[in-house]
Design a protein around this motif. Structure first.
Motif, PDB file in Angstrom:
ATOM      1  N   LEU A 265       0.836  -1.197   0.000  1.00 31.38           N
ATOM      2  CA  LEU A 265       0.000   0.000   0.000  1.00 31.38           C
ATOM      3  C   LEU A 265       0.876   1.255   0.000  1.00 31.38           C
ATOM      4  O   LEU A 265       0.605   2.216  -0.720  1.00 31.38           O
TER       5      LEU A 265
ATOM      6  N   PHE B 134       2.341   1.743  -3.398  1.00 35.44           N
ATOM      7  CA  PHE B 134       1.261   2.185  -4.273  1.00 35.44           C
ATOM      8  C   PHE B 134       1.034   3.691  -4.102  1.00 35.44           C
ATOM      9  O   PHE B 134       0.993   4.455  -5.069  1.00 35.44           O
ATOM     10  N   GLN B 135       0.918   4.097  -2.851  1.00 35.47           N
ATOM     11  CA  GLN B 135       0.648   5.513  -2.594  1.00 35.47           C
ATOM     12  C   GLN B 135       1.821   6.381  -3.029  1.00 35.47           C
ATOM     13  O   GLN B 135       1.632   7.440  -3.631  1.00 35.47           O
TER      14      GLN B 135
ATOM     15  N   THR C 109      -2.695   6.324   7.665  1.00 35.54           N
ATOM     16  CA  THR C 109      -3.303   5.051   7.319  1.00 35.54           C
ATOM     17  C   THR C 109      -2.393   3.895   7.696  1.00 35.54           C
ATOM     18  O   THR C 109      -2.833   2.893   8.261  1.00 35.54           O
TER      19      THR C 109
ATOM     20  N   LEU D 147      -2.481   3.200  11.437  1.00 34.57           N
ATOM     21  CA  LEU D 147      -3.712   2.551  11.869  1.00 34.57           C
ATOM     22  C   LEU D 147      -3.745   1.104  11.385  1.00 34.57           C
ATOM     23  O   LEU D 147      -4.121   0.191  12.130  1.00 34.57           O
TER      24      LEU D 147
ATOM     25  N   ILE E  61      -4.039  -2.310  13.689  1.00 37.88           N
ATOM     26  CA  ILE E  61      -5.003  -3.396  13.538  1.00 37.88           C
ATOM     27  C   ILE E  61      -4.274  -4.717  13.347  1.00 37.88           C
ATOM     28  O   ILE E  61      -4.660  -5.745  13.914  1.00 37.88           O
TER      29      ILE E  61
ATOM     30  N   ILE F  40      -4.677  -8.121  15.349  1.00 32.16           N
ATOM     31  CA  ILE F  40      -5.041  -9.373  14.690  1.00 32.16           C
ATOM     32  C   ILE F  40      -4.082 -10.469  15.117  1.00 32.16           C
ATOM     33  O   ILE F  40      -4.476 -11.583  15.454  1.00 32.16           O
TER      34      ILE F  40
ATOM     35  N   TYR G 241      -5.495 -13.831  16.629  1.00 37.27           N
ATOM     36  CA  TYR G 241      -5.470 -15.055  15.828  1.00 37.27           C
ATOM     37  C   TYR G 241      -4.148 -15.801  15.945  1.00 37.27           C
ATOM     38  O   TYR G 241      -4.044 -16.950  15.539  1.00 37.27           O
TER      39      TYR G 241
ATOM     40  N   ILE H 100      -5.969 -16.914   8.925  1.00 32.37           N
ATOM     41  CA  ILE H 100      -7.050 -16.177   9.567  1.00 32.37           C
ATOM     42  C   ILE H 100      -8.380 -16.607   8.984  1.00 32.37           C
ATOM     43  O   ILE H 100      -9.342 -16.894   9.695  1.00 32.37           O
TER      44      ILE H 100
ATOM     45  N   TYR I 203     -12.527   2.791  10.164  1.00 32.45           N
ATOM     46  CA  TYR I 203     -11.751   1.571  10.392  1.00 32.45           C
ATOM     47  C   TYR I 203     -11.584   1.332  11.884  1.00 32.45           C
ATOM     48  O   TYR I 203     -11.781   0.215  12.382  1.00 32.45           O
TER      49      TYR I 203
ATOM     50  N   TRP J 257     -10.440  -8.384  11.697  1.00 31.67           N
ATOM     51  CA  TRP J 257     -10.134  -8.851  10.349  1.00 31.67           C
ATOM     52  C   TRP J 257     -10.985  -8.103   9.324  1.00 31.67           C
ATOM     53  O   TRP J 257     -10.484  -7.683   8.280  1.00 31.67           O
TER      54      TRP J 257
ATOM     55  N   SER K  56     -12.204  -5.162   9.667  1.00 31.88           N
ATOM     56  CA  SER K  56     -11.718  -3.798   9.604  1.00 31.88           C
ATOM     57  C   SER K  56     -10.444  -3.706   8.770  1.00 31.88           C
ATOM     58  O   SER K  56     -10.254  -2.773   8.000  1.00 31.88           O
ATOM     59  N   TYR K  57      -9.580  -4.703   8.917  1.00 31.10           N
ATOM     60  CA  TYR K  57      -8.349  -4.694   8.127  1.00 31.10           C
ATOM     61  C   TYR K  57      -8.662  -4.754   6.635  1.00 31.10           C
ATOM     62  O   TYR K  57      -8.118  -4.015   5.833  1.00 31.10           O
ATOM     63  N   LYS K  58      -9.589  -5.649   6.286  1.00 29.85           N
ATOM     64  CA  LYS K  58      -9.970  -5.775   4.878  1.00 29.85           C
ATOM     65  C   LYS K  58     -10.536  -4.453   4.372  1.00 29.85           C
ATOM     66  O   LYS K  58     -10.216  -4.005   3.270  1.00 29.85           O
TER      67      LYS K  58
ATOM     68  N   LEU L 239      -9.902  -1.563   5.525  1.00 22.48           N
ATOM     69  CA  LEU L 239      -8.821  -0.582   5.431  1.00 22.48           C
ATOM     70  C   LEU L 239      -8.082  -0.711   4.107  1.00 22.48           C
ATOM     71  O   LEU L 239      -7.837   0.266   3.415  1.00 22.48           O
ATOM     72  N   ILE L 240      -7.747  -1.954   3.748  1.00 21.48           N
ATOM     73  CA  ILE L 240      -7.009  -2.145   2.501  1.00 21.48           C
ATOM     74  C   ILE L 240      -7.875  -1.709   1.311  1.00 21.48           C
ATOM     75  O   ILE L 240      -7.455  -0.907   0.466  1.00 21.48           O
TER      76      ILE L 240
ATOM     77  N   THR M  96      -8.478   2.095   1.325  1.00 15.22           N
ATOM     78  CA  THR M  96      -7.333   2.913   0.962  1.00 15.22           C
ATOM     79  C   THR M  96      -7.038   2.791  -0.523  1.00 15.22           C
ATOM     80  O   THR M  96      -6.697   3.778  -1.182  1.00 15.22           O
ATOM     81  N   VAL M  97      -7.178   1.570  -1.055  1.00 14.00           N
ATOM     82  CA  VAL M  97      -7.001   1.428  -2.498  1.00 14.00           C
ATOM     83  C   VAL M  97      -8.021   2.311  -3.217  1.00 14.00           C
ATOM     84  O   VAL M  97      -7.673   3.038  -4.154  1.00 14.00           O
TER      85      VAL M  97
ATOM     86  N   THR N 220      -7.005   5.894  -2.962  1.00 11.63           N
ATOM     87  CA  THR N 220      -5.849   6.193  -3.810  1.00 11.63           C
ATOM     88  C   THR N 220      -6.272   6.260  -5.271  1.00 11.63           C
ATOM     89  O   THR N 220      -5.771   7.089  -6.029  1.00 11.63           O
TER      90      THR N 220
END
Lengths: 116, 478, 323
Positions: free
Chosen positions: A35, A38-39, A86, A89, A93, A97, A101, A109, B133, B146, B148-150, B152-153, B156-157, B160
């Motif tokens: 990410l 990418f940014q 981002t 944060l 998370i 996780i 897990y 997961i 998130y 989990w 929330s993580y998804k 977030l990704i 953000t994509v 962007t």
């Protein structure tokens, strides 16, 4: 013509690499790294827009008449900050996780979720 | 207007009161703003005192004043129930953070809607989604993390992508102000760069919108977040994304570009309808009631997109009315679920046995909300379906109208499962002690339920504003 | 740069990846310098190569080091990526040629910033004047974003109670004994870092720099201190509630400046009305909001670091067995 867009193509290449990491990799931290790449490539793209041949940095000085475009710089300053926020944060998370897990791999997961 | 928040108070109860007051005030201001806009026309507020293309401006027309009212109204009502519901779902020391994030995400959403600057949209988008998130991740279940993580990704994509689109637009026009963009884009609208920028913005917004193929993050995020958060986001977040889509396709790029040059309307129509069916069918097979309603949200987004795809003022009116009405129904439903959650500790379908007698008021609220979702007359759901079908028929798309009605039938199926459980099954033995939800949750629920019925009968306000907003949008865009 | 990114894709050891990412950040920063974007380069160097690397390292320390070798459905991913990339390349064909002066980006809005900003705002660094004045509201949003992130991390990672205190003391002691040289060097270094941060903070009007960069450097100083002298010492020096208050204070300061100009008859964030002389008012406003930005950024980054580090207690055990 070809030279004229060289910069943008490098940007696209970087962007694609980052995007590939996000989609294809299962490791959560690696995804966040993707990410970031990418940014960052988008940032480079903006800054490339701002470049002016023969221009100098946009700080006013005597005897300089051409400056690079300051507006994209400002936007990217903001965007960098947003990006780091981002990332922070996302990592928070991820840490949670991992505690919940015991893993930061997407597959594990998912498997654990399907069991419950 | 701009971010009246972030006061630190130590005790959660005080923070809660403060949150309620702020959201209520915001609602009041939004309503006043709407009135102003209706009487005086578009309002422009230049932040920092710099004129539009150089500085950033707030540009409030009927469309966003309307959406502002919806968002602030719902969040004010939801905030009322927050205190009670949170006590069961969140540990005490996190309450302060919760309210702060709640306000921040509200600020973000209001900012997105109010601003007239494309880059500013991105900044506020990030405020609201970052807080979203974090709020979702606060859920008790570890699956919340989990989800929330998804989110977030994906989010953000999406953001962007929007950023890339804005950058390309800026490159071609040299401006970031929406109004200015709308004027300068037609000159360059035949270039490939502009096509690509449009594609990126639409995909980015659709990620946020949870439009059918990009909806995967939504159900789990809604299902495992704290109930209050679900109620808030289900009723507001997707609406903001729909607003953005309207803004970009109609105001900035212009109708002729979006729908004539590019086949966007067909794409939207197909995706919208598929979304309705896939999500409704998925909802039928779920056992967690929050899951059911989350999938139904994806389906409802489908209806809104179908309304957009019609590409006429009537279609847009239908979408706007549905935004308003869906906010009311989903707000009521998820808040009622918060009440169930408070008493039962979970919202599995099996736990609903006999609840019709044990929690009559809460269940009645769910029934009314559900009827509204199906589109039974005298509820708001009927109004939006009615306008949607009218708009579609006006365009001569008979098969689409039939499909919309079929979609409603699917809604009956998944709602029937809940009602059957609640009213026609005897109560579980061990759940005899379950009592009615506390008043602090019931009152907000019933405010929304009554609004559901009221706006289902008296449509002058909602439909009237939506209609004039839609028409004014079509007036601006040639 | 591309090669570094490719290497990141293939590497499995996360620490190595993070190191490469740091290099990547530095390369990006130098690229920005070549593109005349000094302010951005400064920020990217401190964020991309500094803070984000640090955060990633801390996060890895809390989780696991090696990446699991399973790669699923790379074909699909490749397809999506290629389609997106193809679309972008397609888009580039109609772009104005790189660096050309006639591009619309240079001729419309930006023109005025370059020509008039000195007369209107009175600051030689155009980036700062656009950032803080013309687009001051964006920057306000940016501060709120960083604040949100801070609160979000706090909400997620706060540890209630002192279950792992003892554990932590032990690790702290270990650190103390091991790195005497480092500590002495750091003792000399840290004051200079903080001083440099202040310089960057208030010199932003004339050279590259400003509240954000200063905040990052300041926070880096604090974090260095925390790493070398142990979390507990650092916690004693920098109180948690205090730093949360500082974070909020920064945002409030920014907002208050905005409201003040509102009260003085201008619009939100219109600094010209702060003083009778508009230029002086602009200047004052910019210094104040930069201060607000600096405060919030420092505080939030410190908060984030502390919250991550605070998790160590729980993680230590698992970490030892895992790595």
């Amino acid at each position: 013509m070809l030279i004229g867009h060289y910069n943008y193509w490098v940007v696209v290449a970087l962007m694609m690499l980052g995007f590939f990491i996000i989609i294809a990799h299962g490791n959560l931290i690696k995804k966040i790294i993707g990410l970031t790449i990418f940014q960052t490539s988008v940032f480079i793209f903006y800054i490339s827009i701002a470049k002016l041949d023969g221009g100098s940095a946009p700080i006013l000085a005597e005897g300089v008449s051409d400056y690079s475009n300051p507006l994209p710089h400002v936007l990217i300053l903001t965007a960098i900050v947003v990006g780091i926020a981002t990332t922070a944060l996302g990592l928070a998370i991820t840490v949670r996780i991992n505690e919940a897990y015991g893993s930061i791999e997407e597959e594990f997961i998912q498997k654990q979720d399907n069991q419950t | 207007m701009a971010a009246p928040l972030c006061l630190f108070l130590k005790r959660p109860k005080l923070v809660w009161l403060f949150t309620c007051i702020v959201t209520a005030l915001t609602f009041l201001i939004s309503v006043l703003l709407l009135q102003q806009v209706i009487t005086h026309g578009t309002l422009v507020y230049e932040l920092g005192g710099w004129a539009a293309p150089w500085g950033i401006e707030y540009r409030i027309d009927q469309l966003n004043a309307f959406i502002l009212c919806i968002i602030s109204g719902i969040s004010a009502v939801v905030a009322m129930a927050a205190h009670t519901s949170l006590q069961k779902e969140l540990s005490k020391d996190r309450h302060i953070y919760f309210y702060m994030l709640y306000l921040l995400s509200l600020t973000g959403m209001l900012g997105i809607v109010a601003t007239g600057d494309a880059f500013n949209v991105f900044v506020f988008l990030e405020i609201s989604s970052l807080s979203a998130y974090a709020l979702i991740a606060m859920g008790n279940d570890r699956r919340a993390l989990w989800a929330s993580y998804k989110y977030l990704i994906m989010g953000t994509v999406g953001a962007t992508f929007i950023l890339i689109g804005i950058g390309l637009m800026y490159q071609m026009t040299g401006t970031l102000n929406m109004h200015d963009l709308a004027q300068r884009l037609p000159e360059v609208s035949q270039t490939r760069t502009v096509f690509v920028s449009f594609a990126f913005i639409v995909v980015g917004v659709c990620l946020k919108l949870a439009l059918f193929p990009l909806h995967l993050w939504l159900p789990n995020a809604y299902a495992y977040a704290p109930s209050i958060v679900t109620a808030m986001f289900a009723a507001t977040a997707t609406k903001v994304a729909v607003y953005l889509l309207i803004r970009f396709t109609f105001t900035i790029y212009g109708l002729s570009f979006s729908f004539t040059t590019l086949p966007l309307n067909i794409l939207f129509l197909v995706l919208g309808l598929t979304g309705v069916f896939v999500a409704s069918v998925a909802a039928i097979y779920k056992n967690n009631v929050k899951h059911i309603f989350a999938y139904s949200s994806v389906a409802q987004v489908g209806y809104m997109i179908v309304g957009l795809s019609v590409g006429t003022a009537a279609g847009l009116t239908a979408t706007l009315v549905h935004i308003f009405n869906h906010a009311l129904m989903k707000g009521a439903l998820f808040l009622a679920l918060a009440g169930v959650m408070y008493r039962l500790g979970n919202v599995q379908l099996s736990g609903f046995q006999g609840l019709g007698r044990q929690m009559p008021l809460t269940m009645a609220a769910i029934v009314v909300g559900g009827l509204s979702l199906i589109g039974v007359p005298l509820t708001v759901g009927f109004i939006s379906k009615w306008y949607l079908v009218l708009a579609v028929i006006e365009n001569g798309w008979w098969p689409v109208a039939v499909l919309i009605l079929l979609g409603s039938l699917l809604a009956i199926v998944y709602l029937w499962r809940i009602i059957e459980m609640a009213y026609f099954k005897p109560a579980n033995e061990h759940s005899e002690t379950v009592k009615e939800a506390p008043f602090s949750i019931l009152i907000p629920v019933w405010i929304l339920v009554i609004a559901n019925i009221y706006f289902g009968i008296d449509t002058r306000i909602s439909v009237g504003i939506a209609q004039s907003a839609a028409q004014s949008l079509f007036g601006i865009t040639p | 740069m591309v090669s570094v990114a490719v290497a990141i894709v293939w590497m499995k050891d996360l620490i190595a990846v993070v190191m490469l990412l740091g290099i990547y950040g530095l390369l990006t920063a130098s690229f920005f310098v070549a593109m005349d974007a000094v302010d951005v380069a400064f920020t990217e160097a401190s964020v991309g190569a500094g803070i984000s690397t640090l955060l990633l390292l801390v996060a890895i320390a809390k989780t696991k080091r090696a990446e699991h070798p399973v790669r699923h459905k790379p074909m699909l991913a490749l397809l999506v990526v290629v389609v997106t990339g193809g679309l972008l390349i397609y888009g580039t064909f109609d772009m104005p040629i790189f660096g050309i002066a006639e591009a619309p980006a240079h001729t419309h809005v930006a023109q005025r910033y370059i020509e008039d900003s000195y007369a209107e705002v009175g600051i030689p660094n155009i980036v700062t004047s656009v950032l803080a004045s013309y687009r001051g509201f964006d920057t306000f949003g940016e501060v709120v974003v960083i604040f949100t992130a801070g609160i979000g991390v706090l909400g997620l990672l706060t540890v209630s109670g002192g279950t792992g205190r003892r554990n932590q003391e032990i690790t702290t002691k270990k650190m103390h004994e091991q790195h005497k040289v480092l500590r002495i060097v750091a003792k000399i270094l840290i004051p200079f870092m903080l001083l440099f941060a202040l310089y960057v903070q208030f010199h932003g009007d004339y050279g590259p720099g400003g509240g954000f960069q200063a905040g990052v450097i300041f926070a880096a100083g604090i974090i260095l201190y925390a790493m070398l002298f142990g979390m507990n010492t650092a916690r004693r020096v920098i109180n948690q509630t205090l730093i949360q208050l500082i974070a909020a204070l920064g945002v409030l300061l920014y907002g208050a400046v905005g409201m003040l100009s509102f009260v003085n008859g201008g619009t939100f964030l219109d600094y010209s009305v702060l003083l009778t002389d508009p230029i002086a008012g602009q200047h004052l406003g910019i210094i104040l909001i930069e201060l607000g930005v600096g405060l919030t950024v420092t505080a939030v980054i410190t908060i984030i670091f502390f919250s991550f580090a605070g998790r160590e207690e729980i993680q230590d055990y698992r970490n030892d067995t895992g790595a």
